[in-house]
Design a protein around this motif. Structure first.
Motif, PDB file in Angstrom:
ATOM      1  N   VAL A 210      38.205  47.104  36.678  1.00  0.00           N
ATOM      2  CA  VAL A 210      38.950  46.041  37.367  1.00  0.00           C
ATOM      3  C   VAL A 210      39.528  46.590  38.672  1.00  0.00           C
ATOM      4  N   MET A 211      40.008  47.819  38.629  1.00  0.00           N
ATOM      5  CA  MET A 211      40.507  48.478  39.846  1.00  0.00           C
ATOM      6  C   MET A 211      39.390  48.598  40.887  1.00  0.00           C
ATOM      7  N   PHE A 212      38.199  49.017  40.435  1.00  0.00           N
ATOM      8  CA  PHE A 212      37.062  49.142  41.360  1.00  0.00           C
ATOM      9  C   PHE A 212      36.744  47.806  42.024  1.00  0.00           C
ATOM     10  N   VAL A 213      36.688  46.749  41.218  1.00  0.00           N
ATOM     11  CA  VAL A 213      36.360  45.425  41.751  1.00  0.00           C
ATOM     12  C   VAL A 213      37.384  45.011  42.806  1.00  0.00           C
ATOM     13  N   GLY A 214      38.675  45.206  42.506  1.00  0.00           N
ATOM     14  CA  GLY A 214      39.726  44.823  43.435  1.00  0.00           C
ATOM     15  C   GLY A 214      39.624  45.556  44.765  1.00  0.00           C
ATOM     16  N   ILE A 215      39.382  46.867  44.712  1.00  0.00           N
ATOM     17  CA  ILE A 215      39.288  47.662  45.944  1.00  0.00           C
ATOM     18  C   ILE A 215      37.992  47.355  46.696  1.00  0.00           C
ATOM     19  N   ALA A 216      36.885  47.240  45.968  1.00  0.00           N
ATOM     20  CA  ALA A 216      35.595  47.005  46.616  1.00  0.00           C
ATOM     21  C   ALA A 216      35.577  45.672  47.357  1.00  0.00           C
ATOM     22  N   PHE A 217      36.226  44.645  46.816  1.00  0.00           N
ATOM     23  CA  PHE A 217      36.232  43.341  47.487  1.00  0.00           C
ATOM     24  C   PHE A 217      36.997  43.374  48.807  1.00  0.00           C
ATOM     25  N   THR A 218      37.851  44.368  49.011  1.00  0.00           N
ATOM     26  CA  THR A 218      38.554  44.471  50.304  1.00  0.00           C
ATOM     27  C   THR A 218      37.610  44.870  51.422  1.00  0.00           C
ATOM     28  N   ALA A 219      36.448  45.425  51.075  1.00  0.00           N
ATOM     29  CA  ALA A 219      35.460  45.831  52.081  1.00  0.00           C
ATOM     30  C   ALA A 219      34.197  44.984  51.994  1.00  0.00           C
ATOM     31  N   PHE A 220      34.317  43.795  51.424  1.00  0.00           N
ATOM     32  CA  PHE A 220      33.153  42.936  51.185  1.00  0.00           C
ATOM     33  C   PHE A 220      32.538  42.461  52.497  1.00  0.00           C
ATOM     34  N   ASN A 221      31.224  42.584  52.602  1.00  0.00           N
ATOM     35  CA  ASN A 221      30.486  42.146  53.788  1.00  0.00           C
ATOM     36  C   ASN A 221      29.251  41.385  53.324  1.00  0.00           C
ATOM     37  N   ALA A 222      29.238  40.088  53.581  1.00  0.00           N
ATOM     38  CA  ALA A 222      28.134  39.235  53.113  1.00  0.00           C
ATOM     39  C   ALA A 222      26.796  39.631  53.718  1.00  0.00           C
ATOM     40  N   ASP A 223      26.819  40.306  54.880  1.00  0.00           N
ATOM     41  CA  ASP A 223      25.562  40.716  55.514  1.00  0.00           C
ATOM     42  C   ASP A 223      24.773  41.705  54.652  1.00  0.00           C
TER      43      ASP A 223
END
Length: 494
Positions: A210-223
């Motif tokens: 859950v921690m990984f998901v939360g942090i990873a979504f802060t750098a989310f790039n749809a490209d």
């Protein structure tokens, strides 16, 4: 009668549900049987423990190069097939709550020869997956040691001697071997103790993901999701076939049939709860991870040993979160190894009690009520595989074993519904007979998407198992030994 006629009759002998229930509480060589100590929460955590860890901590590195961003569809496809199979497992587990999982179900529904085929699938599924997961644990352990103390175990002692795509080799993967032996030590101490420890480890691993998901979504790039499916349907199917082995936890739940309290209600609940938790986590981690970097980077050498930890380090620019994730992975993969090793021993316990292998595998320690001999033999064999064979050679072999077992479970549902319509079934498959038929077709579709060499190795392994059965296994069969008296008395074969 000992000639071919006897063999042709024996291979279709079936155990009855009543005889299987009568075996409860009995082990091999006159020893006591297993003890019912596991509740719904612990059993659900067994399923999650055997599943979460393999799929997200290092299978992405192998699956994304095949499918690209469409690996998300691969996870959904594998999850749907596993969900259909979960309904079938839930019905059989509630009606036949014994050790042995698919092996025991096949023996009752389809006969001794099919039970041996299933035994081959399960031995491949559990043995190879335990070895593969322990190899992956070695990579995360090194990442954790490097982040915490600035050193890692040298390649000579943390890599197998067999090269993979020209990569680094060593002498032996010692951490992987040590992990398997540590898990065996826990298992021989008792099932309830192992279940409690596993539940704690599962809660930790879910928190870390859950921690990984939360942090990873802060750098989310749809490209990063373009192109979405570079290899088309072929890539999606190939990745789904690789991923599918991660749903081994559903089968692991059913191996605990004789150690579960109120199994008719507990086992269906645990199977469906575990599936829901696992599939949700898989998709969240896959989407968030793919959003942080191009799909091509998942196959890089940098990410082969500890991919998710590397992603967090790249996203945050700090070792702190990567270290926390590596620590969670070390704990997580430990629990996967613990549960898959447990499942392997309980399957061999059931086969040994039936006399198809040495009864020593069904002998239970009267103090701990665990199959001690069985556990150590399995652990040593798996440790040797983990120490000398890279995980790249192991993943697909696990998937095809899992798919084979799921296929036979679905066939068993149809057969038992027709032959024993009055069998008490606390849980019934919804949408029967469509659900098991679709499950069979979906499993065969995923098998067809695997590499030809994987299918050939699997077929060769099953032929070896059948050769063993003809030469040795059938001669020790407890059920087979009753055949002469059945024929002599003119009774109808079951």
């Amino acid at each position: 009668m000992t000639g071919p006629a006897r063999l042709s009759q024996q291979i279709w002998l079936r155990k009855s549900v009543q005889s299987t229930e009568a075996e409860e509480g009995h082990g091999g060589e006159g020893t006591p049987g297993l003890k019912r100590t596991i509740g719904t929460f612990q059993l659900t955590m067994f399923g999650v423990g055997a599943t979460v860890g393999t799929g997200v901590f290092f299978i992405l590195q192998d699956a994304v190069p095949d499918a690209g961003p469409s690996v998300i569809i691969s996870f959904v496809l594998a999850g749907l097939v596993a969900g259909l199979a979960a309904f079938c497992y839930a019905e059989l587990a509630s009606a036949i709550p014994v050790s042995g999982s698919t092996y025991s179900y096949a023996y009752i529904a389809l006969g001794e020869i099919i039970a041996m085929v299933v035994a081959g699938c399960l031995l491949l599924e559990y043995g190879v997956s335990t070895a593969a997961v322990s190899v992956g644990w070695s990579g995360y352990l090194n990442a954790l040691l490097d982040n915490l103390f600035g050193f890692s175990i040298p390649d000579a002692l943390s890599r197998a001697p067999i090269p993979v795509d020209g990569g680094e080799t060593g002498i032996v993967n010692l951490p992987a071997m040590v992990l398997v032996l540590m898990c065996a030590t826990l298992l021989v101490r008792g099932a309830s103790e192992s279940a409690r420890l596993n539940a704690i480890m599962v809660v930790i691993k879910v928190g870390v993901l859950v921690m990984f998901v939360g942090i990873a979504f802060t750098a989310f790039n749809a490209d990063n999701f373009t192109p979405f499916a570079p290899e088309g349907v072929t890539g999606i199917t190939a990745a789904a076939g690789i991923i599918f082995f991660t749903f081994i936890g559903l089968d692991a739940i059913s191996t605990a049939g004789e150690e579960v309290k109120n199994p008719q209600k507990t086992m269906p609940r645990a199977i469906l709860l575990a599936l829901t938790i696992v599939t949700t986590l898989y998709i969240l981690v896959a989407v968030s991870g793919l959003g942080t970097q191009p799909a091509a980077e998942f196959g890089s050498a940098e990410q082969q040993d500890a991919g998710l930890a590397v992603i967090l380090q790249n996203v945050t620019g700090s070792n702190v979160w990567a270290t926390i994730l590596a620590a969670g992975a070390v704990i997580s993969i430990f629990s996967v190894t613990l549960v898959t090793l447990y499942g392997q021993t309980r399957i061999l316990f059931a086969i040994g009690r039936d006399g198809l292998i040495s009864e020593r595998f069904a002998k239970v320690n009267p103090r701990t009520l665990t199959p001690t001999f069985n556990t150590w033999v399995v652990a040593i064999a798996i440790a040797l595989v983990a120490g000398f064979v890279p995980s790249d050679y192991l993943w697909e072999s696990t998937s095809i074993g899992t798919l084979g077992a799921f296929t036979i479970v679905s066939i068993g549902i149809i057969v038992l519904r027709r032959r024993e319509p009055n069998l008490h079934r606390p849980f019934k498959v919804p949408g029967y007979p469509v659900t098991p038929i679709i499950t069979i077709a979906a499993c065969l579709y995923l098998i067809a998407g695997l590499r030809l060499v994987t299918i050939l190795v699997f077929v060769g392994w099953i032929l070896l198992v059948l050769l063993y059965y003809v030469i040795r296994g059938r001669r020790g069969s407890v059920l087979g030994k009753s055949l002469p008296s059945i024929i002599h008395e003119g009774r109808k074969l079951p």
